[in-house]
Design a protein around this motif. Structure first.
Motif, PDB file in Angstrom:
ATOM      1  N   PHE A 110      10.095   9.478   8.182  1.00  0.00           N
ATOM      2  CA  PHE A 110      10.184   8.661   6.978  1.00  0.00           C
ATOM      3  C   PHE A 110      10.699   7.289   7.419  1.00  0.00           C
ATOM      4  O   PHE A 110      11.836   7.180   7.871  1.00  0.00           O
ATOM      5  N   LEU A 111       9.851   6.269   7.323  1.00  0.00           N
ATOM      6  CA  LEU A 111      10.239   4.916   7.701  1.00  0.00           C
ATOM      7  C   LEU A 111      10.055   3.996   6.516  1.00  0.00           C
ATOM      8  O   LEU A 111       9.063   4.091   5.789  1.00  0.00           O
ATOM      9  N   ASN A 112      11.002   3.114   6.325  1.00  0.00           N
ATOM     10  CA  ASN A 112      10.974   2.179   5.212  1.00  0.00           C
ATOM     11  C   ASN A 112      10.862   0.772   5.780  1.00  0.00           C
ATOM     12  O   ASN A 112      11.711   0.345   6.563  1.00  0.00           O
ATOM     13  N   PHE A 113       9.799   0.060   5.388  1.00  0.00           N
ATOM     14  CA  PHE A 113       9.588  -1.312   5.819  1.00  0.00           C
ATOM     15  C   PHE A 113       9.624  -2.212   4.600  1.00  0.00           C
ATOM     16  O   PHE A 113       8.831  -2.037   3.674  1.00  0.00           O
ATOM     17  N   ALA A 114      10.559  -3.157   4.602  1.00  0.00           N
ATOM     18  CA  ALA A 114      10.686  -4.138   3.520  1.00  0.00           C
ATOM     19  C   ALA A 114      10.735  -3.470   2.150  1.00  0.00           C
ATOM     20  O   ALA A 114      10.129  -3.928   1.192  1.00  0.00           O
ATOM     21  N   GLY A 115      11.451  -2.340   2.054  1.00  0.00           N
ATOM     22  CA  GLY A 115      11.667  -1.690   0.772  1.00  0.00           C
ATOM     23  C   GLY A 115      10.622  -0.679   0.352  1.00  0.00           C
ATOM     24  O   GLY A 115      10.698  -0.127  -0.738  1.00  0.00           O
ATOM     25  N   LYS A 116       9.622  -0.390   1.190  1.00  0.00           N
ATOM     26  CA  LYS A 116       8.583   0.579   0.841  1.00  0.00           C
ATOM     27  C   LYS A 116       8.594   1.710   1.876  1.00  0.00           C
ATOM     28  O   LYS A 116       8.479   1.462   3.071  1.00  0.00           O
ATOM     29  N   GLU A 117       8.721   2.956   1.380  1.00  0.00           N
ATOM     30  CA  GLU A 117       8.789   4.110   2.276  1.00  0.00           C
ATOM     31  C   GLU A 117       7.402   4.596   2.673  1.00  0.00           C
ATOM     32  O   GLU A 117       6.506   4.726   1.845  1.00  0.00           O
ATOM     33  N   TYR A 118       7.275   4.882   3.961  1.00  0.00           N
ATOM     34  CA  TYR A 118       6.064   5.459   4.542  1.00  0.00           C
ATOM     35  C   TYR A 118       6.470   6.733   5.270  1.00  0.00           C
ATOM     36  O   TYR A 118       7.568   6.826   5.810  1.00  0.00           O
ATOM     37  N   ALA A 119       5.570   7.727   5.282  1.00  0.00           N
ATOM     38  CA  ALA A 119       5.920   9.018   5.880  1.00  0.00           C
ATOM     39  C   ALA A 119       4.738   9.632   6.611  1.00  0.00           C
ATOM     40  O   ALA A 119       3.579   9.279   6.370  1.00  0.00           O
TER      41      ALA A 119
END
Length: 168
Positions: A110-119
């Motif tokens: 689970f990685l969050n870039f600039a406030g948006k989570e991606y998984a």
């Protein structure tokens, strides 16, 4: 009766400490500064402005913990990081990485870039290098957790603290 300045200062300090403990501040679940450098490069992002390099210095890390969830999920080693600042921007990245005991690839990311989570829940394009105290990504595709269908690819290294439980 008015409080003297010393009593007032002690009261404020006691209240601050109580609030910090009650709100979870300062516990071992929060990433803390490390001397370990990490860098992530985002490419092919379907959301404007996310492509770029995140990590311009040492990352903040939690300890690696073993978690044995109830149900059919396997026992995993898990840790979190933050402080991966985007070069040339005020955006930042943070995340939660999980891998199976004695595993060589990630189990969940689970990685969050600039406030948006991606998984991602697959092992593709990742490696857990315990001997090098790091997790590597090689063009790993992540999908937005919000159901929007947004995707990105991530490459790079996230360090792990060396004092890990057996198998982690």
């Amino acid at each position: 009766m008015p409080l003297n300045p010393r009593s007032l200062l002690l009261s404020v300090a006691a209240l601050s400490t109580t609030m910090l403990v009650a709100c979870g501040g300062g516990n071992d679940d929060d990433p803390t500064p490390s001397n370990e450098t990490g860098v992530l490069t985002v490419t092919s992002a379907t959301v404007d402005g996310l492509n770029g390099i995140y990590g311009n210095g040492s990352l903040n890390l939690t300890d690696v913990d073993k978690k044995n969830p109830v149900g059919s999920s396997p026992e995993v080693c898990t840790f979190r990081f933050d402080g991966a600042n985007k070069v040339g921007s005020d955006a930042t990245a943070f995340g939660d990485i999980r891998y199976q005991i004695n595993g060589t690839v990630t189990y969940q990311v689970f990685l969050n870039f600039a406030g948006k989570e991606y998984a991602s829940g697959d092992a593709a394009d990742s490696s857990v290098e315990r001997d090098n105290n790091q997790v590597r990504f090689s063009g790993k595709t992540l999908t937005a957790s919000d159901g929007s269908g947004s995707t990105l690819k991530v490459s790079g290294i996230v360090p792990m603290r060396p004092n890990r439980p057996s198998g982690c």
